[in-house]
Design an enzyme around this catalytic site. Structure first.
Site, PDB file in Angstrom:
ATOM      1  N   ARG A   1      23.436 -14.501 -35.933  1.00  0.00           N
ATOM      2  CA  ARG A   1      23.997 -13.249 -36.434  1.00  0.00           C
ATOM      3  C   ARG A   1      23.706 -12.143 -35.421  1.00  0.00           C
ATOM      4  O   ARG A   1      22.743 -12.202 -34.660  1.00  0.00           O
ATOM      5  CB  ARG A   1      23.382 -12.883 -37.783  1.00  0.00           C
ATOM      6  CG  ARG A   1      23.580 -13.938 -38.873  1.00  0.00           C
ATOM      7  CD  ARG A   1      22.824 -13.544 -40.137  1.00  0.00           C
ATOM      8  NE  ARG A   1      23.018 -14.505 -41.222  1.00  0.00           N
ATOM      9  CZ  ARG A   1      22.219 -15.553 -41.447  1.00  0.00           C
ATOM     10  NH1 ARG A   1      21.160 -15.763 -40.662  1.00  0.00           N
ATOM     11  NH2 ARG A   1      22.461 -16.374 -42.447  1.00  0.00           N
TER      12      ARG A   1
ATOM     13  N   LYS B   1      17.565 -14.121 -42.188  1.00  0.00           N
ATOM     14  CA  LYS B   1      17.500 -13.457 -43.485  1.00  0.00           C
ATOM     15  C   LYS B   1      16.261 -13.919 -44.247  1.00  0.00           C
ATOM     16  O   LYS B   1      15.885 -15.080 -44.187  1.00  0.00           O
ATOM     17  CB  LYS B   1      18.755 -13.767 -44.300  1.00  0.00           C
ATOM     18  CG  LYS B   1      20.016 -13.097 -43.769  1.00  0.00           C
ATOM     19  CD  LYS B   1      21.186 -13.346 -44.694  1.00  0.00           C
ATOM     20  CE  LYS B   1      22.430 -12.595 -44.228  1.00  0.00           C
ATOM     21  NZ  LYS B   1      23.579 -12.817 -45.135  1.00  0.00           N
TER      22      LYS B   1
ATOM     23  N   HIS C   1      30.489 -11.742 -35.535  1.00  0.00           N
ATOM     24  CA  HIS C   1      30.522 -12.723 -36.618  1.00  0.00           C
ATOM     25  C   HIS C   1      31.653 -13.722 -36.410  1.00  0.00           C
ATOM     26  O   HIS C   1      31.556 -14.880 -36.823  1.00  0.00           O
ATOM     27  CB  HIS C   1      30.659 -12.031 -37.972  1.00  0.00           C
ATOM     28  CG  HIS C   1      29.872 -12.688 -39.059  1.00  0.00           C
ATOM     29  ND1 HIS C   1      28.496 -12.790 -39.036  1.00  0.00           N
ATOM     30  CD2 HIS C   1      30.261 -13.301 -40.200  1.00  0.00           C
ATOM     31  CE1 HIS C   1      28.073 -13.424 -40.116  1.00  0.00           C
ATOM     32  NE2 HIS C   1      29.124 -13.748 -40.838  1.00  0.00           N
TER      33      HIS C   1
ATOM     34  N   ARG D   1      30.310 -16.299 -34.229  1.00  0.00           N
ATOM     35  CA  ARG D   1      29.434 -17.172 -35.026  1.00  0.00           C
ATOM     36  C   ARG D   1      30.271 -18.205 -35.777  1.00  0.00           C
ATOM     37  O   ARG D   1      29.963 -19.407 -35.779  1.00  0.00           O
ATOM     38  CB  ARG D   1      28.627 -16.317 -36.008  1.00  0.00           C
ATOM     39  CG  ARG D   1      27.808 -17.078 -37.052  1.00  0.00           C
ATOM     40  CD  ARG D   1      27.001 -16.050 -37.847  1.00  0.00           C
ATOM     41  NE  ARG D   1      26.459 -16.575 -39.089  1.00  0.00           N
ATOM     42  CZ  ARG D   1      25.304 -17.234 -39.199  1.00  0.00           C
ATOM     43  NH1 ARG D   1      24.596 -17.495 -38.118  1.00  0.00           N
ATOM     44  NH2 ARG D   1      24.867 -17.647 -40.380  1.00  0.00           N
TER      45      ARG D   1
ATOM     46  N   HIS E   1      21.716 -20.941 -42.906  1.00  0.00           N
ATOM     47  CA  HIS E   1      22.187 -20.784 -44.274  1.00  0.00           C
ATOM     48  C   HIS E   1      21.139 -21.310 -45.255  1.00  0.00           C
ATOM     49  O   HIS E   1      20.585 -22.389 -45.048  1.00  0.00           O
ATOM     50  CB  HIS E   1      23.492 -21.566 -44.504  1.00  0.00           C
ATOM     51  CG  HIS E   1      24.678 -20.955 -43.832  1.00  0.00           C
ATOM     52  ND1 HIS E   1      25.799 -21.678 -43.482  1.00  0.00           N
ATOM     53  CD2 HIS E   1      24.923 -19.674 -43.438  1.00  0.00           C
ATOM     54  CE1 HIS E   1      26.681 -20.876 -42.926  1.00  0.00           C
ATOM     55  NE2 HIS E   1      26.172 -19.666 -42.879  1.00  0.00           N
TER      56      HIS E   1
ATOM     57  N   TYR F   1      33.117 -24.518 -43.888  1.00  0.00           N
ATOM     58  CA  TYR F   1      33.684 -24.887 -42.600  1.00  0.00           C
ATOM     59  C   TYR F   1      34.370 -26.251 -42.623  1.00  0.00           C
ATOM     60  O   TYR F   1      35.032 -26.620 -41.660  1.00  0.00           O
ATOM     61  CB  TYR F   1      32.586 -24.895 -41.533  1.00  0.00           C
ATOM     62  CG  TYR F   1      32.010 -23.531 -41.282  1.00  0.00           C
ATOM     63  CD1 TYR F   1      32.644 -22.626 -40.444  1.00  0.00           C
ATOM     64  CD2 TYR F   1      30.832 -23.129 -41.907  1.00  0.00           C
ATOM     65  CE1 TYR F   1      32.120 -21.364 -40.225  1.00  0.00           C
ATOM     66  CE2 TYR F   1      30.305 -21.868 -41.687  1.00  0.00           C
ATOM     67  CZ  TYR F   1      30.955 -20.995 -40.855  1.00  0.00           C
ATOM     68  OH  TYR F   1      30.440 -19.742 -40.645  1.00  0.00           O
TER      69      TYR F   1
END
Length: 343
Positions: free
Chosen positions: A196, A220, A289, A292, A315, A324
Site C-alpha cells: 500500500r 494495517k 493502489h 497494487r 489481507h 482477484y
C-alpha cells in the site's frame, strides 16, 4: 430522533476501555472527536488513513444530528437520543446523493466502531449500531494494467532516470537525476511488492534486506509482514540509494524514500509520481493502489495460490484476496475461446 432514556453518567468500570476514564467528560464535539481519535490510534492501532476517515465519518454524522462545528457545541443531547433509525437515515441520505457502496460500507463500519466505544465508556445507553448492516460491496476491482502496460510504465521511468540531469553537471542536475531515480525505484517497489502507498512511505532503510531481496512492511493493525521483490526493483533501489544523499535533508532520518525537500515522502507525492508516469508511458491512468491491484492480478494469473497472494498483500481475510480470482477466470475463458474448436 426517538429517545433512548436520560443521559448516562457512567459505564461499569470493568467494561471501560483502559485509559479511557475521561471520555464521559466529552461535552463538546471537539472533545468527542479528540477522544475517539486517541482510541482509534492508541488502542485499536489503526492506520493514520483509517483514523482520518473514521473521524471524518463521525464529524459528518454529528453534523447530520445537528451538532455543528461551533466551539463548545454540546454532544450530550444528540447522543442521548441517538438510535438505529438515525444511523440508517444518515446512510440513506448519502446513498440518495450517489455515494458509492464502498463508502457506505466504510461509514457503517465507522458507526459500529464509534457506537461500541461510546457505549462501553458510558456515552450511549446502548450499542445502537450493533444491528447496523453494511451495504454489500460490489466486489469490482479498479482497472489494472496488463503485463505489457506495466512493463511500458516501468521502462519509461527507467528511460527518464537514465537521461535526467544529463545536460549539465551541477547540483541542480544531480538533484534532478536523484529524484528521477527515486521515482523509478518507487514505481518498481510498488509493482514488485504490491504494498500500500502508506506502507511504502513508512519504509525505513533498515527495512530493506538487499541480500535476500525482501522488505519488512508494517501494515494495517500494526501487523508486520515480509515481502519479496525481484531483480529490476533491486537495481532501481540500489541506484536510488547511491544518490539518496543528494536529496536528503540533515534531519531526514532513516526514511527510505524522500520528498523533494529531503524529508520522508508522503502519499500525495507518491500518487503524483504514479499519475505522471502513467501519462508519460501512455498507459491507462492509475494510482499506487492500481499498481497494487495490477501486481496481485499478475501474480495470481501467473499461477500463485491465493494464500500466498494474501500474505503478499497483507489481507487479514482470504475473502478479500478472492476478489482477484475473476481475473484468472477471464484468462481461462480467453484461452478456452482461442483453443477450443467449438468455443
Amino acid at each position: 430522533m426517538s429517545a433512548q432514556g436520560g443521559p448516562v453518567d457512567s459505564a461499569p468500570a470493568d467494561r471501560r476501555d483502559p485509559g479511557a476514564a475521561d471520555t464521559t467528560a466529552c461535552a463538546t464535539r471537539a472533545e468527542l472527536l479528540d477522544a475517539f481519535a486517541r482510541y482509534l490510534d492508541l488502542q485499536r492501532g489503526l492506520s493514520a488513513h483509517t483514523v482520518r476517515a473514521y473521524l471524518g465519518d463521525l464529524a459528518d454524522l454529528l453534523t447530520f444530528l445537528g451538532v455543528g462545528e461551533a466551539d463548545g457545541e454540546p454532544v450530550g443531547p444528540a447522543l442521548d437520543s441517538l438510535d438505529l433509525s438515525d444511523l440508517r437515515a444518515w446512510l440513506a441520505t448519502m446513498s440518495a446523493d450517489g455515494a458509492a457502496r464502498a463508502t457506505l460500507a466504510r461509514r457503517s463500519a465507522a458507526c459500529r466502531t464509534f457506537s461500541t466505544w461510546a457505549h462501553r465508556n458510558g456515552m450511549l445507553a446502548a450499542d445502537v449500531a450493533a444491528r447496523l448492516r453494511s451495504p454489500r460491496a460490489d466486489g469490482r476491482l479498479p482497472s489494472v494494467l496488463t503485463p505489457a502496460q506495466a512493463t511500458a510504465l516501468l521502462d519509461a521511468a527507467a528511460d527518464v532516470a537514465a537521461t535526467a540531469g544529463a545536460a549539465t553537471d551541477d547540483d541542480a542536475a544531480a538533484t534532478t537525476r536523484a529524484l528521477a531515480l527515486r521515482d523509478r525505484a518507487i514505481l518498481e517497489a510498488l509493482y514488485a511488492t504490491g504494498v500500500r502507498v502508506s506502507e511504502l512511505c513508512a519504509l525505513d532503510l533498515g527495512d530493506v534486506d538487499a541480500t535476500r531481496r525482501t522488505m519488512r512492511v508494517l501494515g494495517k493493525g500494526n501487523k508486520e509482514r515480509t515481502v519479496p521483490y525481484g531483480g529490476p526493483a533491486a537495481t532501481a533501489l540500489e541506484d536510488w540509494l547511491a544518490v539518496r544523499g543528494a536529496v536528503a535533508a540533515s534531519d531526514a532520518g532513516a526514511a527510505l524514500f524522500l520528498g523533494a525537500r529531503g524529508h520522508r515522502i508522503g502519499p500525495r507525492a507518491v500518487r503524483e509520481i504514479v499519475h505522471r508516469a502513467a501519462a508519460r508511458a501512455d498507459v491507462p491512468d492509475l494510482g499506487p493502489h492500481g499498481l497494487r491491484h495490477s501486481a496481485a492480478t499478475h501474480v495470481l494469473s501467473g499461477g500463485a495460490d491465493l494464500r500466498s497472494v494474501q500474505e503478499l498483500l497483507g489481507h487479514s481475510s482470504l475473502a478479500t484476496t478472492q476478489r482477484y480470482t475473476h481475473v484468472s477466470a477471464e484468462r481461462l475463458r480467453a484461452v478456452y475461446a482461442q483453443a477450443f474448436p467449438r468455443a
